[in-house]
Design a protein around this motif. Structure first.
Motif, PDB file in Angstrom:
ATOM      1  N   ARG A 178       0.792  -1.242   0.000  1.00 22.18           N
ATOM      2  CA  ARG A 178       0.000   0.000   0.000  1.00 22.18           C
ATOM      3  C   ARG A 178       0.826   1.294   0.000  1.00 22.18           C
ATOM      4  O   ARG A 178       0.347   2.307  -0.452  1.00 22.18           O
ATOM      5  CB  ARG A 178      -0.997   0.047   1.173  1.00 22.18           C
ATOM      6  N   GLN A 179       2.052   1.293   0.513  1.00 19.42           N
ATOM      7  CA  GLN A 179       2.858   2.506   0.521  1.00 19.42           C
ATOM      8  C   GLN A 179       3.950   2.413  -0.537  1.00 19.42           C
ATOM      9  O   GLN A 179       4.252   1.334  -1.056  1.00 19.42           O
ATOM     10  CB  GLN A 179       3.492   2.726   1.898  1.00 19.42           C
ATOM     11  N   THR A 180       4.569   3.558  -0.844  1.00 13.09           N
ATOM     12  CA  THR A 180       5.651   3.586  -1.819  1.00 13.09           C
ATOM     13  C   THR A 180       6.811   2.711  -1.356  1.00 13.09           C
ATOM     14  O   THR A 180       7.274   2.822  -0.229  1.00 13.09           O
ATOM     15  CB  THR A 180       6.163   5.023  -2.023  1.00 13.09           C
ATOM     16  N   THR A 181       7.255   1.833  -2.232  1.00 11.07           N
ATOM     17  CA  THR A 181       8.385   0.955  -1.931  1.00 11.07           C
ATOM     18  C   THR A 181       9.518   1.333  -2.882  1.00 11.07           C
ATOM     19  O   THR A 181       9.560   0.891  -4.026  1.00 11.07           O
ATOM     20  CB  THR A 181       7.982  -0.525  -2.110  1.00 11.07           C
ATOM     21  N   GLU A 182      10.417   2.184  -2.402  1.00  7.18           N
ATOM     22  CA  GLU A 182      11.427   2.787  -3.283  1.00  7.18           C
ATOM     23  C   GLU A 182      12.338   1.755  -3.943  1.00  7.18           C
ATOM     24  O   GLU A 182      12.816   1.959  -5.053  1.00  7.18           O
ATOM     25  CB  GLU A 182      12.277   3.794  -2.506  1.00  7.18           C
ATOM     26  N   GLY A 183      12.602   0.637  -3.271  1.00  5.97           N
ATOM     27  CA  GLY A 183      13.492  -0.373  -3.849  1.00  5.97           C
ATOM     28  C   GLY A 183      12.955  -0.944  -5.141  1.00  5.97           C
ATOM     29  O   GLY A 183      13.715  -1.238  -6.071  1.00  5.97           O
ATOM     30  N   VAL A 184      11.638  -1.091  -5.227  1.00  6.93           N
ATOM     31  CA  VAL A 184      11.012  -1.614  -6.444  1.00  6.93           C
ATOM     32  C   VAL A 184      11.190  -0.629  -7.591  1.00  6.93           C
ATOM     33  O   VAL A 184      11.491  -1.014  -8.729  1.00  6.93           O
ATOM     34  CB  VAL A 184       9.513  -1.889  -6.193  1.00  6.93           C
ATOM     35  N   LYS A 185      11.013   0.651  -7.289  1.00  9.05           N
ATOM     36  CA  LYS A 185      11.125   1.679  -8.320  1.00  9.05           C
ATOM     37  C   LYS A 185      12.578   1.926  -8.744  1.00  9.05           C
ATOM     38  O   LYS A 185      12.850   2.269  -9.894  1.00  9.05           O
ATOM     39  CB  LYS A 185      10.532   2.993  -7.801  1.00  9.05           C
ATOM     40  N   SER A 186      13.507   1.774  -7.804  1.00  6.06           N
ATOM     41  CA  SER A 186      14.892   2.198  -8.058  1.00  6.06           C
ATOM     42  C   SER A 186      15.828   1.088  -8.521  1.00  6.06           C
ATOM     43  O   SER A 186      16.938   1.376  -8.979  1.00  6.06           O
ATOM     44  CB  SER A 186      15.485   2.832  -6.792  1.00  6.06           C
ATOM     45  N   ALA A 187      15.428  -0.183  -8.394  1.00  8.18           N
ATOM     46  CA  ALA A 187      16.347  -1.290  -8.698  1.00  8.18           C
ATOM     47  C   ALA A 187      16.940  -1.187 -10.098  1.00  8.18           C
ATOM     48  O   ALA A 187      18.153  -1.338 -10.301  1.00  8.18           O
ATOM     49  CB  ALA A 187      15.629  -2.625  -8.516  1.00  8.18           C
ATOM     50  N   GLU A 188      16.078  -0.912 -11.073  1.00  3.80           N
ATOM     51  CA  GLU A 188      16.527  -0.832 -12.468  1.00  3.80           C
ATOM     52  C   GLU A 188      17.488   0.346 -12.662  1.00  3.80           C
ATOM     53  O   GLU A 188      18.509   0.224 -13.354  1.00  3.80           O
ATOM     54  CB  GLU A 188      15.321  -0.691 -13.394  1.00  3.80           C
ATOM     55  N   ALA A 189      17.185   1.491 -12.032  1.00  2.00           N
ATOM     56  CA  ALA A 189      18.046   2.671 -12.160  1.00  2.00           C
ATOM     57  C   ALA A 189      19.404   2.438 -11.496  1.00  2.00           C
ATOM     58  O   ALA A 189      20.441   2.871 -12.008  1.00  2.00           O
ATOM     59  CB  ALA A 189      17.355   3.884 -11.529  1.00  2.00           C
ATOM     60  N   ILE A 190      19.406   1.750 -10.357  1.00  2.00           N
ATOM     61  CA  ILE A 190      20.672   1.443  -9.668  1.00  2.00           C
ATOM     62  C   ILE A 190      21.511   0.490 -10.508  1.00  2.00           C
ATOM     63  O   ILE A 190      22.728   0.656 -10.631  1.00  2.00           O
ATOM     64  CB  ILE A 190      20.381   0.853  -8.273  1.00  2.00           C
ATOM     65  N   LEU A 191      20.867  -0.489 -11.104  1.00  2.00           N
ATOM     66  CA  LEU A 191      21.586  -1.434 -11.962  1.00  2.00           C
ATOM     67  C   LEU A 191      22.196  -0.723 -13.167  1.00  2.00           C
ATOM     68  O   LEU A 191      23.328  -1.021 -13.579  1.00  2.00           O
ATOM     69  CB  LEU A 191      20.638  -2.545 -12.420  1.00  2.00           C
TER      70      LEU A 191
END
Length: 337
Positions: A282-295
């Protein structure tokens, strides 16, 4: 600027971490106004001193006010404290920038990397607002909002290229239960905060699959190793990653059931799809959004990040849970350091 007891902070917005930091600032004697997106949240903060959207059981300081008007929130603000999803920062900040004062210190609470640009929050802030880098600070550390709202002890790092600015904000948020330290390593603090969310997803997945503490400890330790590799390649000091914004934040986020990234990973480990886990969290999960950008950053800097790579593949359904676990365990043996 006036002494910290009369300093003014505008906190955008009224989510869980924004509310917690607003409380810290108010408890430290800073004048705080929270920018809420919804009228009912602002009204509740102003009238009953509670945030019904996140912490309905916690009474907020009476001195803490709220508004839905960004111009009113930013009027004569010494600090603009940003706590919004990293992927919506650029769009929202463009709307708020006309109201930012010429001497306002912008403080980022965000722990994500922007998709597409691969930029850290501080870089997006300087681009959008046109302010110099020494007017942008980062607050990062092992800070679970629920514990802070309960007044439990915590510490964090305030990083800014301008040491005096870091010390000013340190004073503005120093309370009996919250101990801030200062640093000039913005890169290290931001990358520590962003990558740990991806590692927490991995730890949550392992837990959801029924794996034990050995597996969690392995992921945390090797996760810190790959985080440090990337951060140092991008100009950070390795000691930062051994501190509050690195190891400290990593341990808290990977170990606590209060962590939304770990919780999201646990849902995946139980066999839920990304869409189902998103609905359950239900809340923003930054790891899901950022994994591709970090890679993408890792590839750009020729840094090996096997955990991040596997989690990114899993999130985009390129591998199954069993294939992900096998990919990590069947890598060729090598020296630890």
């Amino acid at each position: 600027m006036s002494q910290h007891r009369s300093a003014r902070a505008a906190v955008f917005s009224a989510g869980s971490w924004g509310t917690a930091v607003a409380k810290i600032l108010a408890d430290a004697g800073t004048n705080v106004i929270v920018h809420a997106r919804r009228d009912e949240i602002a009204e509740a903060i102003n009238t009953v001193h509670r945030n019904p959207g996140y912490f309905p059981d916690v009474e907020l300081p009476a001195s803490l006010a709220a508004t839905t008007d960004p111009a009113a929130a930013l009027h004569r603000a010494d600090y603009l404290v940003l706590s919004i999803p990293a992927q919506s920062l650029r769009t929202n900040l463009a709307l708020w920038t006309p109201h930012v004062g010429p001497d306002t210190l912008i403080v980022s609470l965000m722990k994500g990397i922007e998709l597409g640009s691969g930029e850290r929050a501080s870089q997006v802030i300087t681009e959008v607002t046109g302010v110099s880098a020494d007017r942008v600070a980062v607050l990062s550390g092992p800070n679970l909002a629920r514990e802070i709202m309960d007044g439990q002890p915590a510490a964090a790092t305030v990083a800014c290229p301008d040491e005096d600015a870091a010390r000013r904000f340190q004073q503005a948020c120093h309370t009996s239960y919250f101990r801030p330290y200062t640093s000039t390593d913005v890169i290290g603090c931001e990358l520590g905060g962003a990558v740990k969310n991806v590692i927490a997803l991995a730890v949550g997945i392992a837990s959801g699959m029924g794996l034990g503490d050995n597996a969690s400890a392995m992921l945390i330790t090797r996760g810190l190793a790959e985080t440090t590799r990337l951060a140092v390649a991008m100009g950070a000091h390795p000691a930062t990653l051994a501190g509050l914004a690195g190891l400290g934040d990593l341990v808290a986020t990977c170990s606590s059931p209060l962590s939304r990234n770990r919780t999201f990973g646990t849902h995946l480990g139980h066999g839920l799809s990304v869409e189902q886990a998103t609905a359950a969290t239900r809340q923003t999960t930054e790891g899901v959004k950022s994994a591709e950008a970090i890679l993408a950053l890792a590839h750009a800097h020729s840094v090996e990040m096997p955990i991040t790579q596997v989690i990114s593949a899993l999130l985009y359904e390129k591998v199954t849970l069993d294939e992900a676990a096998a990919a990590l365990m069947q890598r060729p043996p090598k020296p630890e350091c």
